[in-house]
Scaffold this active site. Structure first.
Site, PDB file in Angstrom:
ATOM      1  N   HIS A  14      76.364  48.822  25.790  1.00 42.87           N
ATOM      2  CA  HIS A  14      75.517  49.414  24.728  1.00 42.87           C
ATOM      3  C   HIS A  14      75.603  48.494  23.513  1.00 42.87           C
ATOM      4  O   HIS A  14      76.606  48.481  22.806  1.00 42.87           O
ATOM      5  CB  HIS A  14      75.995  50.822  24.367  1.00 42.87           C
ATOM      6  CG  HIS A  14      75.160  51.480  23.304  1.00 42.87           C
ATOM      7  ND1 HIS A  14      74.669  52.757  23.429  1.00 42.87           N
ATOM      8  CD2 HIS A  14      74.731  51.054  22.093  1.00 42.87           C
ATOM      9  CE1 HIS A  14      73.982  53.072  22.353  1.00 42.87           C
ATOM     10  NE2 HIS A  14      74.009  52.045  21.515  1.00 42.87           N
ATOM     11  N   HIS A  16      73.299  46.548  20.135  1.00 36.52           N
ATOM     12  CA  HIS A  16      72.097  46.321  19.325  1.00 36.52           C
ATOM     13  C   HIS A  16      72.086  44.864  18.881  1.00 36.52           C
ATOM     14  O   HIS A  16      73.001  44.423  18.170  1.00 36.52           O
ATOM     15  CB  HIS A  16      72.102  47.229  18.090  1.00 36.52           C
ATOM     16  CG  HIS A  16      72.078  48.678  18.437  1.00 36.52           C
ATOM     17  ND1 HIS A  16      70.913  49.396  18.578  1.00 36.52           N
ATOM     18  CD2 HIS A  16      73.081  49.549  18.708  1.00 36.52           C
ATOM     19  CE1 HIS A  16      71.197  50.643  18.915  1.00 36.52           C
ATOM     20  NE2 HIS A  16      72.505  50.762  18.997  1.00 36.52           N
ATOM     21  N   LEU A  17      71.037  44.132  19.283  1.00 41.74           N
ATOM     22  CA  LEU A  17      70.936  42.723  18.892  1.00 41.74           C
ATOM     23  C   LEU A  17      69.886  42.490  17.812  1.00 41.74           C
ATOM     24  O   LEU A  17      69.824  41.413  17.239  1.00 41.74           O
ATOM     25  CB  LEU A  17      70.602  41.847  20.106  1.00 41.74           C
ATOM     26  CG  LEU A  17      71.733  41.587  21.101  1.00 41.74           C
ATOM     27  CD1 LEU A  17      71.203  40.767  22.279  1.00 41.74           C
ATOM     28  CD2 LEU A  17      72.903  40.862  20.440  1.00 41.74           C
ATOM     29  N   ARG A  18      69.019  43.495  17.585  1.00 43.58           N
ATOM     30  CA  ARG A  18      67.918  43.346  16.608  1.00 43.58           C
ATOM     31  C   ARG A  18      66.990  42.196  17.019  1.00 43.58           C
ATOM     32  O   ARG A  18      66.899  41.853  18.180  1.00 43.58           O
ATOM     33  CB  ARG A  18      68.452  43.139  15.173  1.00 43.58           C
ATOM     34  CG  ARG A  18      69.611  44.047  14.762  1.00 43.58           C
ATOM     35  CD  ARG A  18      69.283  45.517  14.828  1.00 43.58           C
ATOM     36  NE  ARG A  18      70.332  46.317  14.202  1.00 43.58           N
ATOM     37  CZ  ARG A  18      70.537  47.608  14.469  1.00 43.58           C
ATOM     38  NH1 ARG A  18      69.792  48.250  15.344  1.00 43.58           N
ATOM     39  NH2 ARG A  18      71.483  48.266  13.861  1.00 43.58           N
ATOM     40  N   ASN A  42      65.754  49.897  20.310  1.00 40.16           N
ATOM     41  CA  ASN A  42      65.267  50.568  19.093  1.00 40.16           C
ATOM     42  C   ASN A  42      64.887  49.569  18.000  1.00 40.16           C
ATOM     43  O   ASN A  42      65.353  49.641  16.875  1.00 40.16           O
ATOM     44  CB  ASN A  42      66.278  51.596  18.578  1.00 40.16           C
ATOM     45  CG  ASN A  42      67.602  50.996  18.144  1.00 40.16           C
ATOM     46  OD1 ASN A  42      68.017  49.972  18.668  1.00 40.16           O
ATOM     47  ND2 ASN A  42      68.272  51.620  17.193  1.00 40.16           N
ATOM     48  N   LYS A 100      66.249  54.193  28.000  1.00 32.23           N
ATOM     49  CA  LYS A 100      67.028  54.839  26.947  1.00 32.23           C
ATOM     50  C   LYS A 100      66.302  56.063  26.418  1.00 32.23           C
ATOM     51  O   LYS A 100      65.136  55.974  26.017  1.00 32.23           O
ATOM     52  CB  LYS A 100      67.250  53.831  25.804  1.00 32.23           C
ATOM     53  CG  LYS A 100      67.922  54.411  24.572  1.00 32.23           C
ATOM     54  CD  LYS A 100      69.395  54.700  24.812  1.00 32.23           C
ATOM     55  CE  LYS A 100      70.004  55.438  23.623  1.00 32.23           C
ATOM     56  NZ  LYS A 100      71.059  54.686  22.962  1.00 32.23           N
ATOM     57  N   HIS A 137      71.258  58.968  24.162  1.00 34.06           N
ATOM     58  CA  HIS A 137      71.882  59.238  22.862  1.00 34.06           C
ATOM     59  C   HIS A 137      72.047  60.747  22.793  1.00 34.06           C
ATOM     60  O   HIS A 137      71.067  61.477  22.605  1.00 34.06           O
ATOM     61  CB  HIS A 137      71.012  58.725  21.702  1.00 34.06           C
ATOM     62  CG  HIS A 137      71.664  58.937  20.365  1.00 34.06           C
ATOM     63  ND1 HIS A 137      72.161  57.905  19.618  1.00 34.06           N
ATOM     64  CD2 HIS A 137      71.942  60.072  19.678  1.00 34.06           C
ATOM     65  CE1 HIS A 137      72.720  58.407  18.513  1.00 34.06           C
ATOM     66  NE2 HIS A 137      72.590  59.710  18.532  1.00 34.06           N
ATOM     67  N   HIS A 175      78.193  56.305  23.850  1.00 37.16           N
ATOM     68  CA  HIS A 175      79.025  56.441  22.645  1.00 37.16           C
ATOM     69  C   HIS A 175      79.524  57.863  22.429  1.00 37.16           C
ATOM     70  O   HIS A 175      79.242  58.490  21.408  1.00 37.16           O
ATOM     71  CB  HIS A 175      78.319  55.895  21.399  1.00 37.16           C
ATOM     72  CG  HIS A 175      76.866  56.252  21.218  1.00 37.16           C
ATOM     73  ND1 HIS A 175      76.400  57.529  21.300  1.00 37.16           N
ATOM     74  CD2 HIS A 175      75.787  55.484  20.942  1.00 37.16           C
ATOM     75  CE1 HIS A 175      75.101  57.528  21.089  1.00 37.16           C
ATOM     76  NE2 HIS A 175      74.704  56.304  20.875  1.00 37.16           N
ATOM     77  N   ASP A 248      78.274  49.674  21.014  1.00 37.29           N
ATOM     78  CA  ASP A 248      77.311  50.155  20.032  1.00 37.29           C
ATOM     79  C   ASP A 248      77.386  49.303  18.764  1.00 37.29           C
ATOM     80  O   ASP A 248      77.135  49.800  17.664  1.00 37.29           O
ATOM     81  CB  ASP A 248      77.530  51.637  19.712  1.00 37.29           C
ATOM     82  CG  ASP A 248      76.338  52.265  19.003  1.00 37.29           C
ATOM     83  OD1 ASP A 248      75.277  51.616  18.947  1.00 37.29           O
ATOM     84  OD2 ASP A 248      76.481  53.380  18.485  1.00 37.29           O
TER      85      ASP A 248
HETATM   86  C1  NCD Z   1      72.402  52.481  15.862  1.00 37.84           C
HETATM   87  C2  NCD Z   1      71.520  51.450  15.168  1.00 37.84           C
HETATM   88  O1  NCD Z   1      71.839  51.057  14.054  1.00 37.84           O
HETATM   89  O2  NCD Z   1      70.535  51.003  15.755  1.00 37.84           O
HETATM   90  N1  NCD Z   1      73.229  53.091  14.882  1.00 37.84           N
HETATM   91  C3  NCD Z   1      74.385  53.761  15.096  1.00 37.84           C
HETATM   92  O3  NCD Z   1      74.914  54.359  14.161  1.00 37.84           O
HETATM   93  N2  NCD Z   1      74.980  53.753  16.279  1.00 37.84           N
HETATM   94  C4  NCD Z   1      71.573  53.457  16.598  1.00 37.84           C
HETATM   95  C5  NCD Z   1      72.359  54.258  17.588  1.00 37.84           C
HETATM   96  O4  NCD Z   1      72.810  53.764  18.622  1.00 37.84           O
HETATM   97  O5  NCD Z   1      72.546  55.453  17.351  1.00 37.84           O
HETATM   98 ZN    ZN Z   2      73.537  52.387  19.579  1.00 36.84          ZN
END
Ligand code: NCD
Ligand code: ZN
Length: 347
Positions: A14, A16-18, A42, A100, A137, A175, A248
């Site tokens: 899990h 996030h790479l943006r 996301n 997701k 989520h 998470h 995460d």
């Molecule tokens: C994540 C994000 O910033 O994209 N933020 C977080 O608090 N974990 C989104 C997510 O996985 O809930």
């Molecule tokens: Zn996340």
């Protein structure tokens, strides 16, 4: 006393790479230690179709540091318009590893998530049939439910009903932050897995709120009371086969975190393996870190574990840099606020 630890190279289930400059800056922090990662969809706008996922995957591959051996495992962001045929074909071709599910409004960039689960039941059915995992989520968004209760209520009101209606659907509860979720996943028949983040193994809600608000510990689901953290550590270090690492790691700029309405997300990728060794060491479970970080995830996702290895050593406390410079501004690193006596020496 163990001083060095060699594991199969871990994966992050899990992440996030943006995109853009942020992607360019944070990607090497993951590829340094991890072989694969489940990439969260996301973005703004979200990665909804297989065409979106293919384009995002190409941007990630183009941003890889030279010589990096890393495979992004793409996901699609489920909406009420998601097309089952697109999902199944994208999974069959190897383009995506999972879909997701964000309840609408649950977290950062989740406005286009699902409001009415009945509308996506045909997609769940098609995924169960084709063996496509669903990453969830797990928080309800009802304004009348207290933020600290949202995960436990989600299990009863949303997750368990989906699983009962969709036999065979493989679900990852992502998470997890509560003893309730730990108990629920411990009953898994193999179709339910769970990921746990590094920070939820190290901090509780006091870390966020006592002695002044600490925005860099704020993420969703929000950290709960200490008894929940203890349950998470017990589960992660137990060797239980259906629980695995999902950091995460979720970078936001310092300005967006240190704000009157700060973003949710903890940026932990650079320090995760050292922090996990610390947690497993304290639990006398260093021999189970490999299962959590490198073996259980691939088994759940039906992929082989990595052949390469990573080595950690116990030594002087890790020196955690305050922040990582990105083209969008500094991003503050997760720092548990106590000594981490492990560091990665070979990866
Ligand atoms: C994540 C994000 O910033 O994209 N933020 C977080 O608090 N974990 C989104 C997510 O996985 O809930
Ligand atoms: Zn996340």
């Amino acid at each position: 006393m163990t001083q060095t630890l060699t594991l199969r190279r871990p994966d992050d289930w899990h992440l996030h790479l943006r995109d853009g400059a942020m992607l360019q800056a944070v990607l090497p922090e993951t590829t340094r230690h991890f072989a694969r990662a489940i990439i969260m969809p996301n973005l703004v706008p979200p990665v909804v179709t297989s065409a979106d996922a293919a384009a995002y995957r190409a941007r990630i591959l183009a941003a890889l540091p030279p010589g990096a051996d890393f495979t992004p495992l793409m996901t699609l962001y489920m909406t009420e318009q998601t097309d089952s045929a697109d999902v199944v074909a994208a999974h069959a071709s190897g383009l995506i590893a999972a879909v997701k599910l964000y309840p609408a409004g649950a977290t950062t960039n989740s406005a286009s998530g699902v409001r009415d689960m009945a509308r996506v039941q045909p997609v769940f059915d098609a995924m169960a049939e084709a063996g496509v995992p669903l990453c969830v989520h797990g928080e309800v968004t009802d304004p009348d439910i207290d933020i600290f209760d949202r995960e436990a209520v989600f299990i009863d009101r949303v997750l368990d009903p989906i699983r009962r209606r969709t036999p065979g659907l493989r679900v990852v509860m992502e998470h997890i932050t509560t003893a309730d979720a730990c108990a629920y996943v411990r009953e898994s028949d193999g179709t339910l897995g769970a990921t746990i983040t590094t920070h939820h193994l190290m901090i509780n809600r006091n870390h966020i709120l006592v002695g002044g608000i600490k925005p860099h510990y704020y993420c969703l689901p929000v950290a709960k009371r200490e008894s929940h953290r203890t349950a998470l550590v017990e589960l992660a270090t137990s060797g239980f086969p259906y629980v695995f690492l999902g950091t995460d790691s979720a970078p936001h700029t310092q300005a967006n975190k240190e704000s009157a309405c700060g973003c949710a997300g903890v940026f932990s990728a650079p320090v995760t393996m050292a922090c996990l060794a610390q947690v497993f060491d304290e639990a006398n479970a260093l021999d189970r870190l490999e299962a959590f970080a490198s073996l259980n995830g691939p088994t759940f996702y039906r992929m082989p574990p990595n052949d390469a290895t990573i080595t950690l050593e116990r030594g002087a406390p890790l020196d955690i840099p305050a922040s990582l410079e990105t083209g969008e501004g500094p991003v503050v690193l997760f720092d548990p606020g106590r000594p981490v006596n492990w560091h990665v020496t070979k990866a």
